[in-house]
Design a protein around this motif. Sequence first.
Motif, PDB file in Angstrom:
ATOM      1  N   VAL A 171     -26.866  11.889 -19.955  1.00  6.44           N
ATOM      2  CA  VAL A 171     -26.333  10.553 -19.724  1.00  6.44           C
ATOM      3  C   VAL A 171     -26.602  10.160 -18.279  1.00  6.44           C
ATOM      4  O   VAL A 171     -26.801  11.008 -17.412  1.00  6.44           O
ATOM      5  N   ILE A 172     -26.627   8.839 -18.065  1.00  9.39           N
ATOM      6  CA  ILE A 172     -26.736   8.316 -16.710  1.00  9.39           C
ATOM      7  C   ILE A 172     -25.586   7.358 -16.473  1.00  9.39           C
ATOM      8  O   ILE A 172     -24.978   6.849 -17.420  1.00  9.39           O
ATOM      9  N   ASN A 173     -25.295   7.133 -15.203  1.00  9.96           N
ATOM     10  CA  ASN A 173     -24.304   6.144 -14.806  1.00  9.96           C
ATOM     11  C   ASN A 173     -25.073   4.887 -14.440  1.00  9.96           C
ATOM     12  O   ASN A 173     -25.803   4.862 -13.460  1.00  9.96           O
ATOM     13  N   LEU A 174     -24.916   3.853 -15.251  1.00 10.97           N
ATOM     14  CA  LEU A 174     -25.604   2.587 -15.020  1.00 10.97           C
ATOM     15  C   LEU A 174     -24.553   1.542 -14.644  1.00 10.97           C
ATOM     16  O   LEU A 174     -23.891   0.984 -15.513  1.00 10.97           O
ATOM     17  N   ARG A 175     -24.388   1.350 -13.351  1.00 13.58           N
ATOM     18  CA  ARG A 175     -23.397   0.399 -12.827  1.00 13.58           C
ATOM     19  C   ARG A 175     -22.012   0.620 -13.454  1.00 13.58           C
ATOM     20  O   ARG A 175     -21.373  -0.308 -13.926  1.00 13.58           O
ATOM     21  N   GLY A 176     -21.605   1.880 -13.479  1.00 17.81           N
ATOM     22  CA  GLY A 176     -20.270   2.218 -13.961  1.00 17.81           C
ATOM     23  C   GLY A 176     -20.175   2.509 -15.445  1.00 17.81           C
ATOM     24  O   GLY A 176     -19.129   2.948 -15.910  1.00 17.81           O
ATOM     25  N   ALA A 177     -21.231   2.283 -16.199  1.00 18.26           N
ATOM     26  CA  ALA A 177     -21.220   2.556 -17.636  1.00 18.26           C
ATOM     27  C   ALA A 177     -21.972   3.854 -17.915  1.00 18.26           C
ATOM     28  O   ALA A 177     -23.023   4.104 -17.332  1.00 18.26           O
ATOM     29  N   VAL A 178     -21.440   4.664 -18.808  1.00 19.17           N
ATOM     30  CA  VAL A 178     -22.100   5.888 -19.226  1.00 19.17           C
ATOM     31  C   VAL A 178     -23.093   5.524 -20.321  1.00 19.17           C
ATOM     32  O   VAL A 178     -22.712   4.969 -21.356  1.00 19.17           O
ATOM     33  N   VAL A 179     -24.380   5.806 -20.071  1.00 18.10           N
ATOM     34  CA  VAL A 179     -25.439   5.450 -21.009  1.00 18.10           C
ATOM     35  C   VAL A 179     -26.151   6.721 -21.450  1.00 18.10           C
ATOM     36  O   VAL A 179     -26.676   7.455 -20.613  1.00 18.10           O
ATOM     37  N   THR A 214     -27.295  13.710 -16.298  1.00 16.00           N
ATOM     38  CA  THR A 214     -26.216  14.677 -16.431  1.00 16.00           C
ATOM     39  C   THR A 214     -26.287  15.214 -17.851  1.00 16.00           C
ATOM     40  O   THR A 214     -26.157  14.445 -18.817  1.00 16.00           O
TER      41      THR A 214
END
Length: 176
Positions: free
Chosen positions: A61-69, A49
Amino acid sequence: MTSPAPVTRTGTAAAAADAVQYLTFSLDGELFAVPIEHIREIIEFGGLTAVPLTPTFLRGVINLRGAVVPVVDLAARFGRSGTTIGKRTCIVILEVEAASRTLPVGVLVDTVNEVLSTDRSQIEPRPPFGARLRADFICGMFSQGERFVIVLDIQQVLSVEEMAGLIGLALEEHAA
């Protein structure tokens, strides 16, 4: 009375204590390495994104198990053209220390190669010239056959404070 013989480490225990493991990856035709203690996981590239008004090295950013990374394009961070997404493109999730916290940051790489183990004595200091990236990004180098592997100082490459400052500059330039 004789003094005891000095204690020396021998065998596999000594070799294990002096060995360092690195995850190696390719970027723009060059080999790089990061100590595995910084690696959290490796994921297949599945899209990002985009975040408006950020420097080109921050791909999104990516969504890694609910965390914004956040995901940093290492090629762009090194001042090169951005990574072209291919079949083997991966995101390596690293753990970076910032303000006494550990933060996950993704880096976009062309391919992940392998985990290599090398003796600490085989790591050469960073060269004072000739590298195609900032000297403070390099911890050292080691030989893998006919090629050299550049060991990155991931705390410098992914300095959260420096990147936040660059993002702030990008926002100021856009507002002007």
